[in-house]
Design a protein around this motif. Structure first.
Motif, short mmCIF file in Angstrom:
data_model
loop_
_atom_site.label_atom_id
_atom_site.label_comp_id
_atom_site.label_asym_id
_atom_site.label_seq_id
_atom_site.Cartn_x
_atom_site.Cartn_y
_atom_site.Cartn_z
N MET A 1 0.82 -1.22 0.12
CA MET A 1 -0.05 -0.15 -0.11
C MET A 1 0.85 1.26 -0.14
O MET A 1 0.66 2.23 -0.52
CB MET A 1 -0.90 -0.04 1.14
N VAL A 2 1.86 1.32 0.96
CA VAL A 2 3.02 2.48 0.68
C VAL A 2 3.63 2.63 -0.39
O VAL A 2 3.80 3.91 -1.00
CB VAL A 2 3.75 2.16 1.94
N ILE A 3 4.22 1.51 -0.78
CA ILE A 3 4.81 1.75 -2.39
C ILE A 3 3.97 2.11 -3.57
O ILE A 3 4.54 2.81 -4.29
CB ILE A 3 5.34 0.08 -2.49
N SER A 4 2.62 1.68 -3.23
CA SER A 4 1.85 1.98 -4.49
C SER A 4 0.99 3.56 -4.36
O SER A 4 0.48 3.79 -5.26
CB SER A 4 0.78 1.01 -4.60
N VAL B 1 1.36 6.04 -7.24
CA VAL B 1 0.70 5.25 -8.35
C VAL B 1 -0.82 5.87 -8.22
O VAL B 1 -1.59 6.61 -9.07
CB VAL B 1 0.82 4.17 -8.54
N ILE B 2 -1.40 5.67 -6.87
CA ILE B 2 -2.75 6.28 -6.78
C ILE B 2 -2.75 7.64 -6.72
O ILE B 2 -3.72 8.26 -7.30
CB ILE B 2 -3.14 5.62 -5.35
N LEU B 3 -1.63 8.34 -6.42
CA LEU B 3 -1.65 10.01 -6.55
C LEU B 3 -1.62 10.37 -8.01
O LEU B 3 -2.30 11.28 -8.10
CB LEU B 3 -0.48 10.49 -5.89
N ASN C 1 -6.73 11.69 -13.54
CA ASN C 1 -8.12 11.16 -13.99
C ASN C 1 -9.21 11.90 -13.51
O ASN C 1 -9.86 11.62 -12.55
CB ASN C 1 -7.96 9.69 -13.63
N LYS C 2 -9.50 12.93 -14.28
CA LYS C 2 -10.42 13.85 -13.88
C LYS C 2 -11.94 13.21 -13.63
O LYS C 2 -12.74 13.50 -12.83
CB LYS C 2 -10.47 15.25 -14.64
N ILE C 3 -12.13 12.53 -14.84
CA ILE C 3 -13.54 11.76 -15.03
C ILE C 3 -13.81 11.15 -13.74
O ILE C 3 -14.83 10.95 -13.13
CB ILE C 3 -13.74 10.88 -16.30
N SER D 1 -12.39 11.88 -1.79
CA SER D 1 -12.10 11.06 -2.87
C SER D 1 -10.86 10.25 -3.02
O SER D 1 -10.45 9.37 -3.40
CB SER D 1 -12.13 12.02 -4.17
N LEU D 2 -9.81 10.95 -2.34
CA LEU D 2 -8.49 10.24 -2.33
C LEU D 2 -8.69 8.88 -1.79
O LEU D 2 -8.04 7.83 -1.73
CB LEU D 2 -7.35 11.25 -1.73
N ARG D 3 -9.22 8.93 -0.25
CA ARG D 3 -9.45 7.91 0.34
C ARG D 3 -10.21 6.60 -0.39
O ARG D 3 -9.92 5.61 -0.53
CB ARG D 3 -10.36 8.11 1.65
N HIS D 4 -11.29 7.25 -1.20
CA HIS D 4 -11.96 6.37 -2.15
C HIS D 4 -10.93 5.64 -3.24
O HIS D 4 -11.02 4.45 -3.31
CB HIS D 4 -13.04 6.91 -2.86
N PHE D 5 -9.91 6.24 -3.71
CA PHE D 5 -8.98 5.74 -4.60
C PHE D 5 -8.23 4.66 -3.86
O PHE D 5 -7.84 3.56 -4.24
CB PHE D 5 -8.21 6.89 -5.04
N PHE D 6 -7.63 5.10 -2.64
CA PHE D 6 -7.01 4.07 -1.93
C PHE D 6 -7.72 2.72 -1.41
O PHE D 6 -7.33 1.78 -1.26
CB PHE D 6 -6.38 4.85 -0.48
N SER D 7 -8.85 3.03 -1.12
CA SER D 7 -9.82 1.83 -0.84
C SER D 7 -9.98 0.94 -2.22
O SER D 7 -9.88 -0.38 -1.83
CB SER D 7 -11.38 2.48 -0.64
N PHE D 8 -9.86 1.58 -3.39
CA PHE D 8 -9.91 0.77 -4.43
C PHE D 8 -8.57 -0.35 -4.60
O PHE D 8 -8.58 -1.26 -4.92
CB PHE D 8 -9.99 1.53 -5.77
#
Length: 552
Positions: free
Chosen positions: A285-288, A291-293, A299-301, A325-332
């Motif tokens: 999770m830390v390494i990725s 990528v998530i950021l 990815n505006k859409i 939304s950032l937490r939402h991306f990390f949840s993915f």
């Protein structure tokens, strides 16, 4: 190109498995050459006896020269006798021979390629072998600047003879345990595509290894050092001879994903899965994070869709905290890692709890099957990945055509022998319905997502309230359910702290759509599913993974 394949079996003191290997090769009408690499008297006499029983050829080397030297001599013999390809098969019986014809078909369709086994190991493989092979895999990826070769040490492969001999006659290639990897890397450098195809591998209890831990590890170390610096000093030439994978004729079901053309996203998942396996989920999770950021920023859409959904969900649930939304991306990302953990065996059913009286095991224990209506909320795929192989084979997944092939590649990236029963929704016809009804009668289950609308058929859409707004839902699952005449369950699986929380609720014992009010009946079923989905969406909004405008 005329194809003529020879079975080439190098052996050094291995003879116990040879009779069964020869019998299997005879079934596919292959000519056989056994190269005796200076074996002991017992093996020598066994080979003489086998030559009397079967139509095969024995090529004897007086002194042990190594596996690579034995293969080289076998290739020279094959060339002299007008063979175009040599199917190398190790004599210790480790490799399954159930798919010999599949390998030969791959070679016939792609005569200029090297066809290699992608080993699928069982629990009999020693841990020391796993670690050693892993280091070689990483070095080969560096040396080839590619993930195409996912295992370079498998002794189950079909060589194009001319290309291979041209390298053996012009390069200094190792003659022992360094041969398999070195010749494969050089072929790749020369523009020969390497096609990986799954093959089960078992280490027999009485297996005798010819691997010398000290000498062969030293040879392999020197080999990788040589290959690395050769790559550095010949980088321009090597890059100009990259293999052309677009010209290959491949089938997804018989080919490892790394050999397929469309693989950019799969390559990322492949790397991520290996990081998760060897480094653990938390460190991964830390390494990725970068990528998530990156995806969050560019990815505006998807970011806008996340913000829109979370806003409505938080308002309807009367939550006082602010949506992120950032937490939402990390949840993915966490969902993806859970999925990897399930497919690689790191997470099992011990981590699943049920919030419903019915469990997945209860469904599978019923004499007849049914249909599971799932969604992109949570991680229902975790349950399918974590279940037993017997249960996996009883699940039939319905996907839209543009996703079916990619999804199959995705699964095979982690378990190449997975027997996925994927059916394209666009190809459903009366014959498919009859087939599925028969499978359900035998206890199988059909899985279909109820939260995605058909990409082209806008007529079969029902609008019902979802989180306070009218949202489109497909009528297809309910029409299919009525045709299958089976029980229909709604299913969710969401991460609840350290556990996977699963809920199974029956939608109907049988969906009946009367002709007099068919549309209204479908609307009622869609409404039930929408409310079911809404309930869990409000409880777990960060596990809603439909990253698009759901209401549009």
């Amino acid at each position: 190109m005329s194809i003529k394949i020879l079975a080439l079996i190098p052996t050094y003191n291995h003879h116990k498995a040879l009779p069964s290997i020869i019998e299997r090769l005879m079934q596919v009408n292959m000519e056989i050459l056994i190269v005796d690499d200076g074996s002991n008297e017992m093996t020598h006499q066994t080979l003489i006896s086998l030559a009397k029983q079967y139509p095969l050829t024995i090529l004897t080397l007086k002194k042990n020269q190594g596996k690579g030297a034995a293969i080289h001599q076998g290739l020279l013999w094959a060339k002299q006798h007008d063979f175009s390809h040599a199917f190398q098969i190790d004599a210790d019986g480790q490799h399954s021979l159930d798919n010999l014809q599949g390998f030969m078909n791959l070679s016939s369709n792609n005569p200029h390629a090297l066809i290699s086994g992608q080993p699928i190991y069982d629990e009999s493989m020693p841990l020391s072998r796993r670690i050693g092979r892993w280091f070689t895999h990483v070095w080969v990826w560096i040396e080839t600047l590619s993930f195409r070769i996912t295992d370079s040490m498998c002794g189950f492969r079909i060589y194009p003879i001319d290309s291979t001999l041209s390298i053996l006659n012009s390069k200094s290639i190792g003659t022992r345990m360094d041969f398999d990897t070195q010749i494969m890397v050089h072929l790749f450098w020369q523009g020969v595509p390497v096609i990986m195809s799954p093959v089960p591998v078992t280490y027999p209890d009485d297996n005798t290894s010819n691997f010398d831990v000290v000498k062969d590890n030293w040879r392999i170390t020197k080999m990788h050092t040589k290959l690395f610096f050769t790559m550095i000093f010949n980088l321009k030439k090597i890059l100009s001879h990259r293999p052309n994978y677009r010209a290959l004729t491949l089938q997804v079901e018989s080919t490892h994903w790394a050999s397929l053309e469309e693989r950019s996203s799969l390559m990322g998942m492949f790397v991520l899965a290996y990081c998760c396996r060897f480094l653990g989920k938390k460190l991964c999770m830390v390494i990725s994070t970068p990528v998530i950021l990156y995806y969050y920023c560019f990815n505006k859409i998807q970011r806008q869709a996340s913000q829109d959904f979370l806003k409505h969900a938080f308002q309807m649930a009367a939550r006082v905290d602010k949506p992120s939304s950032l937490r939402h991306f990390f949840s993915f990302l966490e969902m993806a890692l859970d999925k990897f953990g399930a497919w690689t065996g790191q997470m099992t059913f011990d981590e699943i709890v049920y919030t419903s009286a019915t469990t997945f095991k209860d469904l599978m224990a019923q004499p007849t099957g049914g249909m599971l209506l799932v969604s992109h909320l949570g991680n229902m795929e975790f349950c399918r990945a974590a279940t037993s192989l017997e249960h996996k084979n009883r699940l039939h997944l319905l996907l839209h055509s543009k996703n079916a092939q990619r999804y199959n590649q995705f699964i095979k990236a982690f378990n190449p022998l997975s027997n996925l029963n994927i059916i394209e929704i666009t190809s459903i016809n009366p014959a498919t319905i009859i087939y599925l009804r028969d499978r359900i009668a035998q206890g199988d289950w059909v899985i279909i997502a109820g939260d995605r609308i058909p990409p082209h058929n806008t007529r079969r859409i029902t609008y019902v309230p979802f989180l306070g707004r009218e949202a489109p839902f497909s009528q297809g699952p309910y029409i299919l359910g009525s045709l299958l005449e089976c029980p229909v369950y709604m299913a969710t699986a969401v991460r609840d702290q350290a556990k996977m929380s699963v809920n199974l609720e029956k939608l109907a014992d049988k969906i009946v759509l009367p002709s007099s009010n068919k549309t209204d009946t479908i609307d009622s079923y869609v409404t039930i599913f929408s409310r079911y989905l809404e309930k869990f969406s409000l409880m777990y909004p960060y596990q809603w993974f439909n990253f698009f405008n759901f209401w549009k």
